[in-house]
Motif scaffolding. Structure first.
Motif, PDB file in Angstrom:
ATOM      1  N   HIS A  22       0.813  -1.212   0.000  1.00 57.47           N
ATOM      2  CA  HIS A  22       0.000   0.000   0.000  1.00 57.47           C
ATOM      3  C   HIS A  22       0.845   1.260   0.000  1.00 57.47           C
ATOM      4  N   GLU A  23       1.934   1.216   0.728  1.00 56.52           N
ATOM      5  CA  GLU A  23       2.776   2.413   0.849  1.00 56.52           C
ATOM      6  C   GLU A  23       3.325   2.850  -0.504  1.00 56.52           C
ATOM      7  N   ILE A  24       3.703   1.899  -1.345  1.00 55.72           N
ATOM      8  CA  ILE A  24       4.286   2.200  -2.649  1.00 55.72           C
ATOM      9  C   ILE A  24       3.233   2.189  -3.756  1.00 55.72           C
ATOM     10  N   GLY A  25       2.112   1.516  -3.515  1.00 53.80           N
ATOM     11  CA  GLY A  25       1.072   1.428  -4.531  1.00 53.80           C
ATOM     12  C   GLY A  25       1.363   0.393  -5.596  1.00 53.80           C
ATOM     13  N   ILE A  26       2.012  -0.717  -5.192  1.00 47.34           N
ATOM     14  CA  ILE A  26       2.352  -1.799  -6.119  1.00 47.34           C
ATOM     15  C   ILE A  26       1.723  -3.095  -5.624  1.00 47.34           C
ATOM     16  N   ASN A  27       1.113  -3.848  -6.536  1.00 44.07           N
ATOM     17  CA  ASN A  27       0.470  -5.112  -6.188  1.00 44.07           C
ATOM     18  C   ASN A  27       0.864  -6.195  -7.192  1.00 44.07           C
ATOM     19  N   PHE A  28       0.764  -7.443  -6.726  1.00 44.39           N
ATOM     20  CA  PHE A  28       0.918  -8.589  -7.620  1.00 44.39           C
ATOM     21  C   PHE A  28      -0.210  -9.553  -7.330  1.00 44.39           C
ATOM     22  N   GLU A  29      -0.832 -10.051  -8.392  1.00 44.74           N
ATOM     23  CA  GLU A  29      -1.883 -11.055  -8.245  1.00 44.74           C
ATOM     24  C   GLU A  29      -1.649 -12.148  -9.276  1.00 44.74           C
ATOM     25  N   GLY A  30      -1.676 -13.396  -8.824  1.00 46.76           N
ATOM     26  CA  GLY A  30      -1.408 -14.483  -9.762  1.00 46.76           C
ATOM     27  C   GLY A  30      -2.041 -15.792  -9.337  1.00 46.76           C
ATOM     28  N   ARG A  31      -1.958 -16.746 -10.260  1.00 44.62           N
ATOM     29  CA  ARG A  31      -2.536 -18.072 -10.036  1.00 44.62           C
ATOM     30  C   ARG A  31      -1.446 -19.124 -10.140  1.00 44.62           C
ATOM     31  N   LEU A  32      -1.415 -20.000  -9.147  1.00 44.57           N
ATOM     32  CA  LEU A  32      -0.433 -21.076  -9.121  1.00 44.57           C
ATOM     33  C   LEU A  32      -0.802 -22.135 -10.145  1.00 44.57           C
ATOM     34  N   GLY A  33       0.189 -22.527 -10.963  1.00 39.42           N
ATOM     35  CA  GLY A  33      -0.043 -23.568 -11.958  1.00 39.42           C
ATOM     36  C   GLY A  33      -0.241 -24.927 -11.317  1.00 39.42           C
ATOM     37  N   GLU A  54       5.088 -22.451 -11.262  1.00 38.56           N
ATOM     38  CA  GLU A  54       5.030 -21.042 -11.616  1.00 38.56           C
ATOM     39  C   GLU A  54       3.708 -20.416 -11.184  1.00 38.56           C
ATOM     40  N   ILE A  55       3.766 -19.095 -10.978  1.00 38.64           N
ATOM     41  CA  ILE A  55       2.576 -18.306 -10.650  1.00 38.64           C
ATOM     42  C   ILE A  55       2.388 -17.313 -11.790  1.00 38.64           C
ATOM     43  N   THR A  56       1.320 -17.455 -12.534  1.00 39.04           N
ATOM     44  CA  THR A  56       1.042 -16.591 -13.677  1.00 39.04           C
ATOM     45  C   THR A  56       0.079 -15.485 -13.249  1.00 39.04           C
ATOM     46  N   GLY A  57       0.507 -14.228 -13.435  1.00 38.28           N
ATOM     47  CA  GLY A  57      -0.353 -13.149 -12.981  1.00 38.28           C
ATOM     48  C   GLY A  57       0.001 -11.814 -13.581  1.00 38.28           C
ATOM     49  N   SER A  58      -0.270 -10.764 -12.803  1.00 32.70           N
ATOM     50  CA  SER A  58      -0.035  -9.406 -13.281  1.00 32.70           C
ATOM     51  C   SER A  58       0.555  -8.543 -12.182  1.00 32.70           C
ATOM     52  N   TYR A  59       1.367  -7.600 -12.620  1.00 30.38           N
ATOM     53  CA  TYR A  59       1.992  -6.607 -11.753  1.00 30.38           C
ATOM     54  C   TYR A  59       1.224  -5.295 -11.935  1.00 30.38           C
ATOM     55  N   GLU A  60       0.797  -4.691 -10.820  1.00 32.45           N
ATOM     56  CA  GLU A  60       0.001  -3.470 -10.882  1.00 32.45           C
ATOM     57  C   GLU A  60       0.760  -2.327 -10.214  1.00 32.45           C
ATOM     58  N   GLY A  63       0.006   1.863 -10.132  1.00 27.69           N
ATOM     59  CA  GLY A  63      -0.746   3.006 -10.632  1.00 27.69           C
ATOM     60  C   GLY A  63      -1.618   2.595 -11.804  1.00 27.69           C
ATOM     61  N   PRO A  64      -1.506   3.297 -12.949  1.00 29.20           N
ATOM     62  CA  PRO A  64      -2.342   2.966 -14.108  1.00 29.20           C
ATOM     63  C   PRO A  64      -1.821   1.775 -14.913  1.00 29.20           C
ATOM     64  N   PHE A  65      -0.637   1.255 -14.552  1.00 24.33           N
ATOM     65  CA  PHE A  65      -0.024   0.171 -15.322  1.00 24.33           C
ATOM     66  C   PHE A  65      -0.433  -1.189 -14.768  1.00 24.33           C
ATOM     67  N   GLU A  66      -0.753  -2.108 -15.675  1.00 20.67           N
ATOM     68  CA  GLU A  66      -0.988  -3.511 -15.328  1.00 20.67           C
ATOM     69  C   GLU A  66      -0.258  -4.354 -16.354  1.00 20.67           C
ATOM     70  N   LEU A  67       0.769  -5.051 -15.890  1.00 19.04           N
ATOM     71  CA  LEU A  67       1.662  -5.770 -16.799  1.00 19.04           C
ATOM     72  C   LEU A  67       1.690  -7.252 -16.461  1.00 19.04           C
ATOM     73  N   PRO A  68       1.831  -8.112 -17.463  1.00 21.52           N
ATOM     74  CA  PRO A  68       1.927  -9.551 -17.191  1.00 21.52           C
ATOM     75  C   PRO A  68       3.241  -9.870 -16.473  1.00 21.52           C
ATOM     76  N   LEU A  69       3.139 -10.753 -15.500  1.00 18.75           N
ATOM     77  CA  LEU A  69       4.329 -11.170 -14.756  1.00 18.75           C
ATOM     78  C   LEU A  69       4.174 -12.642 -14.366  1.00 18.75           C
TER      79      LEU A  69
END
Length: 240
Positions: free
Chosen positions: A202-213, A218-224, A226-232
């Motif tokens: 919360h302090e930096i405003g960065i999140n990761f959400e993913g699903r375990l294979g 591997e965990i397939t998800g996205s890096y958030e 601000g306005p950016f949402e990128l695959p990670l």
């Protein structure tokens, strides 16, 4: 004369309490962004301890129940920040500074990523604060070190996420991003629901959400951010 002095003293003593009480409730209105008015619903209330709690809904930005922080109510002046979402790495969280009037309105300035505009809200009823989600332990399949890479604005970043459980408490995470410099992000929320994992700073405003294979490798998800949402995609690091 004694009656006048007593009445004056009562008015002075009661004014701050009146303002604090009127800050509690559900407030609905909008932030005046040029050519893009944004609907805002703010809920403010007290905990049993007397401390302020709050949450915010911004439908156009897909924000629902985000927690408020740094809530301050002094006389008729109210200030609070949004915890996590809309935060900017350089300027920090989005902030509201407002003034209450006797007609049940709250108006002031909204600041985000160095930009500022006005907002106005009307109290519409009792507060309906969305209480914060608490971190949980994670399944054994998630514990250990995970690594991956993503690219943002032409620069590659390397991610290391290390998860560990602790007896009778929630899991902990070490979330490190290496680009031009090493960033060890403070993690304040870890939740797992089945195969899904969410990490929030919360302090930096960065999140990761993913699903375990299914193979647990591997965990397939996205890096958030601000306005950016990128695959990670994070791969389990095996011992060499």
């Amino acid at each position: 004369m004694r009656i006048l002095i007593a009445l004056t003293g009562w008015l002075v003593a009661s004014s701050p309490c009146f303002a604090a009480d009127t800050a509690a409730g559900r407030w609905e209105g909008s932030v005046q962004i040029p050519d893009f008015p944004v609907t805002v619903v703010v809920d403010l209330d007290h905990e049993a301890s007397g401390e302020w709690i709050g949450s915010i809904i911004i439908p156009e930005l897909k924000v629902k129940g985000a927690q408020l922080s740094d809530i301050s109510v002094r006389d008729a002046d109210v200030a609070f920040a949004i915890k996590g979402v809309l935060a900017d790495p350089k300027t920090g969280p989005a902030k509201f500074h407002a003034h209450l009037d006797a007609m049940g309105a709250m108006a002031g300035d909204f600041t985000q990523a160095g930009n500022s505009t006005t907002f106005s809200l009307k109290r519409t009823g009792a507060a309906q604060v969305d209480l914060p989600v608490r971190s949980t332990a994670v399944a054994a399949e998630f514990t250990g070190k995970w690594v991956g890479d993503y690219e943002l604005m032409g620069y590659s970043r390397h991610v290391t996420l290390t998860l560990a459980n602790h007896e009778a408490s929630a899991a902990s995470a070490e979330f490190v991003i290496v680009g031009k410099k090493v960033n060890n992000l403070p993690v304040d929320l870890i939740t797992q629901d089945g195969a899904f994992l969410r990490i929030e700073s919360h302090e930096i405003g960065i999140n990761f959400e993913g699903r375990l294979g299914k193979d647990g490798a591997e965990i397939t998800g996205s890096y958030e951010q601000g306005p950016f949402e990128l695959p990670l995609v994070l791969h389990r690091e095996t011992e060499k």
